[in-house]
Write a protein that holds these residues in place. Structure first.
Motif, PDB file in Angstrom:
ATOM      1  N   GLY A  98      40.361  13.331  47.225  1.00 15.61           N
ATOM      2  CA  GLY A  98      40.252  12.751  48.573  1.00 15.61           C
ATOM      3  C   GLY A  98      41.555  12.244  49.174  1.00 15.61           C
ATOM      4  N   ALA A  99      42.686  12.463  48.471  1.00 22.55           N
ATOM      5  CA  ALA A  99      43.969  12.064  49.066  1.00 22.55           C
ATOM      6  C   ALA A  99      44.350  13.083  50.130  1.00 22.55           C
ATOM      7  CB  ALA A  99      45.044  12.012  47.988  1.00 22.55           C
ATOM      8  N   GLU A 100      45.091  12.622  51.148  1.00 25.17           N
ATOM      9  CA  GLU A 100      45.487  13.540  52.216  1.00 25.17           C
ATOM     10  C   GLU A 100      46.770  14.294  51.882  1.00 25.17           C
ATOM     11  OE1 GLU A 100      43.355  11.122  53.260  1.00 25.17           O
ATOM     12  OE2 GLU A 100      42.116  12.804  53.941  1.00 25.17           O
ATOM     13  N   ASP A 101      47.622  13.656  51.070  1.00 26.94           N
ATOM     14  CA  ASP A 101      48.887  14.326  50.737  1.00 26.94           C
ATOM     15  C   ASP A 101      49.430  13.773  49.423  1.00 26.94           C
ATOM     16  OD1 ASP A 101      50.959  16.077  50.949  1.00 26.94           O
ATOM     17  OD2 ASP A 101      51.660  15.377  52.912  1.00 26.94           O
ATOM     18  N   TYR A 102      50.433  14.478  48.868  1.00 24.28           N
ATOM     19  CA  TYR A 102      51.041  14.097  47.575  1.00 24.28           C
ATOM     20  C   TYR A 102      52.531  14.339  47.709  1.00 24.28           C
ATOM     21  CZ  TYR A 102      51.701  14.124  42.459  1.00 24.28           C
ATOM     22  OH  TYR A 102      52.105  13.862  41.174  1.00 24.28           O
ATOM     23  N   LEU A 103      53.334  13.280  47.521  1.00 23.78           N
ATOM     24  CA  LEU A 103      54.800  13.411  47.626  1.00 23.78           C
ATOM     25  C   LEU A 103      55.429  13.014  46.303  1.00 23.78           C
ATOM     26  CD1 LEU A 103      55.927  11.656  50.958  1.00 23.78           C
ATOM     27  CD2 LEU A 103      55.857  14.102  50.463  1.00 23.78           C
ATOM     28  N   THR A 104      56.435  13.806  45.834  1.00 19.01           N
ATOM     29  CA  THR A 104      57.177  13.315  44.674  1.00 19.01           C
ATOM     30  C   THR A 104      58.237  12.348  45.203  1.00 19.01           C
ATOM     31  OG1 THR A 104      58.550  15.267  44.827  1.00 19.01           O
ATOM     32  CG2 THR A 104      56.845  15.289  43.155  1.00 19.01           C
ATOM     33  N   LYS A 105      58.504  11.323  44.401  1.00 19.99           N
ATOM     34  CA  LYS A 105      59.368  10.252  44.894  1.00 19.99           C
ATOM     35  C   LYS A 105      60.777  10.759  45.214  1.00 19.99           C
ATOM     36  CE  LYS A 105      56.677   6.437  43.146  1.00 19.99           C
ATOM     37  NZ  LYS A 105      56.543   5.296  42.237  1.00 19.99           N
ATOM     38  N   THR A 106      61.199  11.850  44.523  1.00 19.79           N
ATOM     39  CA  THR A 106      62.548  12.358  44.794  1.00 19.79           C
ATOM     40  C   THR A 106      62.645  13.012  46.168  1.00 19.79           C
ATOM     41  OG1 THR A 106      61.857  14.303  43.566  1.00 19.79           O
ATOM     42  CG2 THR A 106      63.289  12.744  42.407  1.00 19.79           C
ATOM     43  N   GLU A 107      61.502  13.473  46.715  1.00 20.76           N
ATOM     44  CA  GLU A 107      61.609  14.135  48.029  1.00 20.76           C
ATOM     45  C   GLU A 107      61.511  13.154  49.190  1.00 20.76           C
ATOM     46  OE1 GLU A 107      58.477  16.999  48.990  1.00 20.76           O
ATOM     47  OE2 GLU A 107      57.196  16.275  47.379  1.00 20.76           O
ATOM     48  N   ILE A 108      61.372  11.852  48.879  1.00 18.36           N
ATOM     49  CA  ILE A 108      61.197  10.906  49.979  1.00 18.36           C
ATOM     50  C   ILE A 108      62.475  10.766  50.817  1.00 18.36           C
ATOM     51  CG2 ILE A 108      60.799   8.459  50.548  1.00 18.36           C
ATOM     52  CD1 ILE A 108      58.880   8.339  48.243  1.00 18.36           C
ATOM     53  N   THR A 109      62.366  11.176  52.087  1.00 19.43           N
ATOM     54  CA  THR A 109      63.428  10.944  53.070  1.00 19.43           C
ATOM     55  C   THR A 109      62.716  10.373  54.281  1.00 19.43           C
ATOM     56  OG1 THR A 109      63.082  13.094  54.068  1.00 19.43           O
ATOM     57  CG2 THR A 109      64.754  12.981  52.313  1.00 19.43           C
ATOM     58  N   PRO A 110      63.402   9.728  55.202  1.00 15.46           N
ATOM     59  CA  PRO A 110      62.722   9.186  56.383  1.00 15.46           C
ATOM     60  C   PRO A 110      61.915  10.272  57.107  1.00 15.46           C
ATOM     61  CG  PRO A 110      64.974   8.399  56.286  1.00 15.46           C
ATOM     62  CD  PRO A 110      64.838   9.396  55.165  1.00 15.46           C
ATOM     63  N   ALA A 111      62.493  11.455  57.256  1.00 17.72           N
ATOM     64  CA  ALA A 111      61.806  12.517  58.012  1.00 17.72           C
ATOM     65  C   ALA A 111      60.572  13.010  57.264  1.00 17.72           C
ATOM     66  CB  ALA A 111      62.761  13.677  58.244  1.00 17.72           C
ATOM     67  N   ARG A 112      60.699  13.210  55.944  1.00 11.16           N
ATOM     68  CA  ARG A 112      59.597  13.720  55.129  1.00 11.16           C
ATOM     69  C   ARG A 112      58.449  12.713  55.096  1.00 11.16           C
ATOM     70  NH1 ARG A 112      56.109  15.858  53.608  1.00 11.16           N
ATOM     71  NH2 ARG A 112      55.616  16.973  51.692  1.00 11.16           N
TER      72      ARG A 112
END
Ligand code: C2E
Ligand code: CA
Ligand code: CA
Length: 562
Positions: A98-112
């Motif tokens: 039921g999560a809407e999205d999944y991000l790995t912490k290394t890909e975190i940028t303001p735009a992403r």
């Protein structure tokens, strides 16, 4: 935008905070370190999105999503999972939970981050719409549009579900089928709008009176189903269900009071193994019993009913192949004058099904409920004339009369008269050879078709006999109004001719029928005294076991014509 961040790692939280401040978003970040804290915060405050660390001290992200959705619903808020793990399987599991999205912490940028948040919210909106339209479709699929009650599909599904459950305090489940009596008549005479309103009213009465139910549904045109918990003893539901009988006696539609009634059939079964189709069938059988016993009553299913209906059903099925399998035969019961000369024969059908004799009184009424009686009737006409022709050829007696029983259903068949004539020609017989026996029921149904057929048959020159007179209606006006030549006094009257009262009745009947210029056949003559009585009363013809039982043609020829 109000954001709940569930993150136990301070460093990770700081990185996230920095990414937000560099984005162009307006935001308020609230931090929870454990899932428990997150639940508390969520209950107090409103959030637009949750950012969830996959590894929490007290739960994994997957567990959190499952418990969260369970507690707050599917579409409450969008969840984005953050993790150091770049495993696509874990990502898929989170989205499936039921999560809407999944991000790995290394890909975190303001735009992403901004993109993930907006996409998640759009996805959640879509999901909400889907859930809404699904529940709408589900509602519509489960409801009866007229009464707003559950429909048959939902009723059957609920019955299946309930039967598989354990009833806890209650050990049994009761299934009641409530059928409106004579609804078709109301519909036909007052129109469908009134019929519909009446059904709505009845639905309301049932819902009001049987408040403690598991489900009430409209399961057919004028049929309602009720599921109730109860115990083995029917008393717990008996009063409640019987209150329906009184309450539905008078229902108002558009200010007009309708005298209505219902027939209720109930099957009580233990929770557990029973099959829903069987339970419904039992309730149905009990309902038919209520109808057959005079309507406006409640009947519980009992085992004997099952045996009766099973037998009926088996006969109905077997009837379909009986003609093709040549299982029918014709016996002749001779008809005598008072001097004991044979003056005719009555054709009586015999059915031997796999070695078992099934009496016509058992299967003819069943055949009459379908069109099978017409096929059987045609077969009888052909087979009886065939044998009868042999009889008059071999005995050289052209004065014999063949009596054939015609069912009320056959009389409504407009091809009947033409068909009988065809058989007559085929067998080189004349109308004077044939007497057609009809029952009073045929006259009481009184449809134009049957009257028409009767008149055609009489005009052709066939003698018409009214069978079984003295039982049932026995109306003199029927004798006067219809083209009747002969009256057969029923065997139930003749068999008890020994009694004084009955004797008087036979005297009266004979006098009345003769004064209408009709012939009499006395049925059920089973002793010499009755023969004398018939002689005294100038009764033209006699039939009965004392003189002869129904026989196969060969036996008849040997006994009476050799
Ligand atoms: P039904 O037309 O009244 O036929 C006379 C019945 O009374 C016959 O029973 C006959 O065996 C019986 N019976 C005759 N004499 C006596 C007697 O002295 N004592 C007693 N106790 N019974 C006697 P069966 O053959 O069992 O036929 C029963 C009914 O089945 C007939 O009653 C008739 O209504 C119907 N049926 C028979 N054959 C046909 C047929 O081919 N077509 C139609 N539509 N109905 C038939
Ligand atoms: Ca008869
Ligand atoms: Ca009869």
């Amino acid at each position: 935008m109000d954001i709940l961040v569930i993150e136990d790692d301070l460093l990770d939280f700081e990185i996230l905070k920095r990414a937000f401040s560099k984005s162009s978003m307006q935001f308020r970040l609230v931090k929870a370190s454990t899932s428990e804290e997150a639940f508390t915060l969520f209950k107090k405050d409103a959030f637009d999105i949750i950012l969830l660390d996959f590894y929490l001290p007290d739960q994994t992200g997957l567990e959190f999503i499952t418990t969260f959705k369970h507690e707050f619903g599917e579409d409450e808020v969008a969840i984005v999972v953050l993790s150091h793990e770049a495993n696509p399987d874990v990502a898929i599991q989170c989205v499936e939970a039921g999560a809407e999205d999944y991000l790995t912490k290394t890909e975190i940028t303001p735009a992403r981050l901004k993109q993930a948040i907006y996409h998640s919210q759009a996805r959640l909106k879509l999901r909400k719409q889907l859930i809404d339209s699904f529940s709408q479709v589900k509602y519509l699929a489960e409801r009866d549009s007229l009464t707003g009650l559950a429909n048959r599909r939902h009723f059957e599904q609920t019955l299946r579900d309930e039967l598989s459950l354990n009833g806890h305090a209650h050990t049994h489940l009761a299934v009641a089928i409530v059928d409106l009596d004579h609804f078709k008549h109301i519909n036909d005479s007052h129109g469908h709008d009134v019929g519909d309103q009446l059904l709505i009213q009845v639905a309301m009465h049932i819902s009001k009176l049987i408040s403690d139910n598991l489900l009430i549904a409209r399961i057919g045109g004028d049929e309602f189903g009720i599921l109730l918990k109860c115990n083995e003893h029917q008393q717990s539901i008996d009063l409640e269900l019987k209150s329906l009988l009184n309450d539905i006696n008078r229902v108002k539609v558009n200010g007009i009071e309708f005298i209505t009634s219902v027939s209720i059939g109930v099957a009580v079964v233990p929770f557990g193994n029973a099959k829903s189709e069987d339970v419904l069938k039992c309730a149905d059988i009990a309902m038919f019993k209520a109808k057959n016993s005079g309507r406006n009553r409640l009947c519980y299913f009992e085992d004997e009913m099952q045996a009766y209906f099973d037998k009926r059903y088996a006969i109905e099925i077997a009837l379909h192949s009986a003609l093709d399998n040549n299982e029918f035969d014709i016996y002749f019961q001779p008809v005598f004058n008072v001097k004991k000369d044979v003056v005719g024969v009555e054709a009586l059908i015999r059915w031997i099904k796999e070695g078992e004799f099934i009496p016509p009184d058992e299967f003819i009424p069943i055949a009459e409920e379908s069109t099978i009686i017409n096929d059987i009737g045609y077969w009888v006409l052909h087979a009886a004339m065939d044998k009868f022709k042999q009889l008059i050829n071999e005995t050289n007696n052209d004065e014999l009369v063949l009596s054939i029983n015609i069912s009320p259903v056959q009389l409504t068949d407009q091809q009947l008269a033409g068909h009988i004539v065809q058989e007559l020609i085929k067998h080189d017989l004349r109308p004077k050879h044939i007497e057609l026996e009809i029952t009073e029921t045929a006259l009481m149904v009184n449809t134009e078709e049957s009257l028409d057929t009767l008149e055609q048959l009489s005009d052709i020159g066939f003698s018409i006999a009214l069978d079984d007179f003295g039982t049932g209606f026995s109306s003199i006006s029927h004798l006067i109004d219809f083209p009747i030549n002969t009256v057969k006094i029923d065997k139930s009257i003749m068999l008890s001719s020994q009694s004084e009262r009955q004797n008087k009745l036979i005297h009266g009947l004979a006098f009345m029928i003769h004064s209408l210029d009709m012939d009499i056949v006395a049925e059920g003559v089973d002793n010499p005294e009755t023969v004398s009585l018939c002689d005294l009363l100038n009764i033209e013809r006699l039939q009965g076991f004392y003189l002869s039982k129904p026989q196969p043609l060969s036996v008849l020829k040997q006994t009476f014509f050799s």
